[in-house]
Design a protein around this motif. Structure first.
Motif, PDB file in Angstrom:
ATOM      1  N   ALA A 265       0.845  -1.202   0.000  1.00 62.21           N
ATOM      2  CA  ALA A 265       0.000   0.000   0.000  1.00 62.21           C
ATOM      3  C   ALA A 265       0.874   1.242   0.000  1.00 62.21           C
ATOM      4  N   LEU A 266       0.379   2.266  -0.657  1.00 61.08           N
ATOM      5  CA  LEU A 266       1.029   3.576  -0.650  1.00 61.08           C
ATOM      6  C   LEU A 266      -0.048   4.598  -0.309  1.00 61.08           C
ATOM      7  N   LEU A 267       0.048   5.170   0.896  1.00 60.77           N
ATOM      8  CA  LEU A 267      -0.987   6.060   1.413  1.00 60.77           C
ATOM      9  C   LEU A 267      -0.404   7.438   1.704  1.00 60.77           C
ATOM     10  N   PHE A 268      -1.275   8.443   1.615  1.00 62.83           N
ATOM     11  CA  PHE A 268      -0.845   9.830   1.825  1.00 62.83           C
ATOM     12  C   PHE A 268      -1.835  10.556   2.734  1.00 62.83           C
ATOM     13  N   VAL A 269      -1.287  11.459   3.564  1.00 59.45           N
ATOM     14  CA  VAL A 269      -2.107  12.368   4.373  1.00 59.45           C
ATOM     15  C   VAL A 269      -2.047  13.739   3.715  1.00 59.45           C
ATOM     16  N   PRO A 270      -3.128  14.195   3.078  1.00 54.06           N
ATOM     17  CA  PRO A 270      -3.105  15.515   2.425  1.00 54.06           C
ATOM     18  C   PRO A 270      -2.895  16.641   3.437  1.00 54.06           C
TER      19      PRO A 270
END
Length: 632
Positions: A265-270
């Protein structure tokens, strides 16, 4: 020149089976291209494995996928340089539809539509989605095995298919030529339209996908790459590609898990809430891939909704799917992925909060309102509560206070965390419920969002501390803490004055009637003349307003009024009351106190009477003051 053609009749029920596959399962016709690209990618993977397994296998053919539209023939051709198939493999793989089990499939599918997803999992028929868009299909394939002839498979997907050995020279691999239906030409008949479909569904396939001499899938699947090889700039570029957000993310999570289920998984917090106007709340979820092929855009089961601010992708090879890949067969695996992802995200937020409070403050400012909905996540309650932040009576301006901060500076023997819902810090300074806490120097957490009430009700305890609404704090527990003395405190009431004050309270109840449940002397107030509390002493004022709003109830609740016997106004009212219990000033002041309290609580819908009463009091006070000045 071709060899002899063999014709194989489909069984009588095959036409019915295809009808079920094409019309009942697939709702989005463009997925036929996704299925073919996925099959081509699998074939290339198998070829790569064969080369690695056999050092003597000398192969110089580049692993690629070619897609082309022929304007004259009205055909779409998908070609790969993969492992190819022998005649027997063609019959086994794309002739599976004719095997003896198809009759049982049709029988069960017709009898029980709700089990269709489970039944379809037994058949490798994703290839047959092409018959949603085609009149007939021509497959040409050649196995990588030496001396195996090239094979041509032709069918209209209705009654039969034909197999022919091709004598012409052909490299290993497979080409699928789709002759489009007349009504499908406008939807799929151009390179640009095919490019758009590939970018939407197959953008991260590891092999080059070529359309019109151009590679379409140019963005790498970063989540499949080793973390140490990826630069921060690459993460940021991928994030912008994924979200169209011009600002880089606050945080990036690159996750690789092998158990209990394998996934990357590749997740981001905007940095900001991307739903700027609050009109797009359903536009959330992580993109779900299986072996780099998009299965579901914005899957809403991979993370709980309170983490819906997260953007990113999840890719797994363990997920069983039905033939259309539009619905998932096994929610248990999705649940395991969700559990792991949730813990990973919360763990990363914990790390940010500990190591970089300034970055966490950015996160909290952007996403707190959504995140607070996690009060219903009972499995992760401890982690969730540790991530909550508040303003407080002891916080510096714009500082964030955690429960840990609060408990670390709580008074000795204090086992309560006190909180109050307020409109602002200025409103908190005027809140009569908080006077006793200021007097005893006890910290109070300030709640500004309506959801904060539900958060506190759900959590209730933090370690050895209990969460308590300030307006219902137990006086016995507060009495053990020393109070600061006011220099201008009035002399205590005499025994006779106490009786008169009790009589004044009764008179005020008589004047206010059913507008209040009771008028009684307060043991908590020091600065304000009065306060309102619910008679039952349980539901906070804010929670009561929320319940009323939900029920569309605009009536003003009946509350108990507590009066401050030491306040100058009440002492003046007492002196007037002793002279004349029916003096107009008693009635005027009683109503003014009630409506002022209702105004502070946010219940007063019509302030006209209150304003008129203030003007009347000011007029009288002005006259009295002028007379005193003359005498002075």
């Amino acid at each position: 020149m071709t060899a002899q053609t063999e014709k194989f009749e489909f069984k009588a029920e095959v036409n019915q089976l295809l009808d079920i596959l094409v019309h009942s399962l697939y709702t989005n016709r463009e997925i036929f291209l996704r299925e073919l690209v996925s099959n081509a990618s699998d074939a290339l993977d198998k070829m790569r494995f064969a080369i690695n397994s056999d050092p003597e296998l000398n192969d110089e053919v580049e692993p690629e996928i070619f897609i082309a539209y022929d304007e004259e023939k009205k055909t779409i051709t998908v070609t790969d340089t993969g492992i190819g198939m022998t005649k027997e493999e063609v019959m086994a793989n794309i002739g599976t539809i004719a095997h003896s089990g198809s009759a049982e499939f049709v029988k069960q599918a017709a009898a029980s539509k709700e089990n269709l997803d489970t039944l379809i999992g037994r058949f490798g028929v994703g290839f047959y989605s092409i018959f949603m868009v085609s009149d007939h299909v021509v497959v040409r394939t050649k196995s990588y095995k030496k001396d195996e002839p090239a094979i041509q498979w032709v069918s209209d997907g209705k009654n039969a298919y034909e197999l022919t050995e091709i004598e012409a020279e052909m490299d290993h691999g497979t080409s699928v030529e789709i002759h489009l239906n007349e009504d499908m030409i406008s939807r799929f008949g151009s390179d640009d339209k095919l490019k758009d479909i590939v970018k939407r569904h197959s953008n991260f396939v590891s092999f080059p996908i070529m359309i019109g001499g151009e590679r379409v899938n140019t963005v790498p699947a970063l989540w499949r790459e080793p973390k140490f090889q990826i630069k921060q700039e690459q993460y940021e570029e991928f994030y912008k590609f994924l979200t169209w957000d011009v600002q880089p993310p606050i945080e990036t999570l690159h996750i690789s898990v092998d158990a209990p289920v394998q996934f990357n998984a590749l997740l981001f917090v905007p940095e900001k809430d991307l739903d700027i106007f609050g009109m797009d709340r359903d536009n959330w979820g992580l993109d779900l891939y299986v072996r780099r092929v998009l299965i579901e855009k914005q899957n809403k089961n991979l993370l709980p909704e309170y983490l819906s601010f997260m953007k990113g992708v999840v890719d797994t090879e363990d997920l069983p799917l039905n033939i259309s890949r539009e619905t998932l067969q096994d929610n248990l695996l999705i649940g395991k992925i969700s559990t792991t992802l949730t813990k990973q995200v919360l763990g990363q937020l914990e790390k940010i909060a500990k190591d970089d409070p300034e970055k966490y403050a950015k996160f909290w400012k952007a996403h707190a309102r959504i995140f607070k909905a996690g009060h219903m996540d009972f499995l992760n309650r401890e982690k969730f509560s540790g991530l909550l932040r508040f303003d407080s009576s002891k916080a510096e301006e714009k500082a964030l206070v955690s429960f840990e901060d609060y408990t670390s500076r709580a008074k000795e023997e204090q086992k309560e965390i006190y909180y109050a819902f307020v409109a602002s810090r200025e409103a908190a300074n005027l809140n009569p419920h908080l006077e006793i806490f200021r007097r005893k120097d006890i910290e109070v957490l300030y709640l500004y969002d309506p959801i904060d009430e539900f958060v506190m009700e759900s959590i209730r305890e933090v370690g050895d501390f209990t969460l308590v609404a300030a307006e219902y704090a137990d006086l016995e527990k507060l009495d053990k803490f020393e109070s600061s003395k006011k220099e201008d405190s009035p002399a205590p009431l005499s025994e006779e004055q106490e009786k008169d004050m009790a009589a004044l309270a009764s008179k005020m109840k008589e004047i206010l009637g059913e507008q209040v449940a009771e008028v009684k002397i307060s043991e908590r107030l020091s600065d304000s003349p009065c306060r309102l509390v619910n008679p039952d002493g349980h539901m906070t004022s804010t929670m009561e307003k929320l319940m009323k709003a939900m029920n569309k109830d605009n009536t003003i609740p009946t509350k108990t009024m507590e009066i401050n016997a030491d306040h100058p106004l009440l002492r003046s009212m007492l002196e007037i009351f002793k002279v004349n219990a029916d003096d107009e000033f008693i009635a005027l002041s009683s109503r003014q106190l009630l409506e002022s309290a209702l105004l502070l609580e946010g219940y007063l819908n019509d302030p006209h009477a209150l304003v008129g009463r203030i003007q009347s009091l000011l007029t009288k006070a002005g006259g009295w003051y002028a007379e005193l000045e003359k005498k002075g």
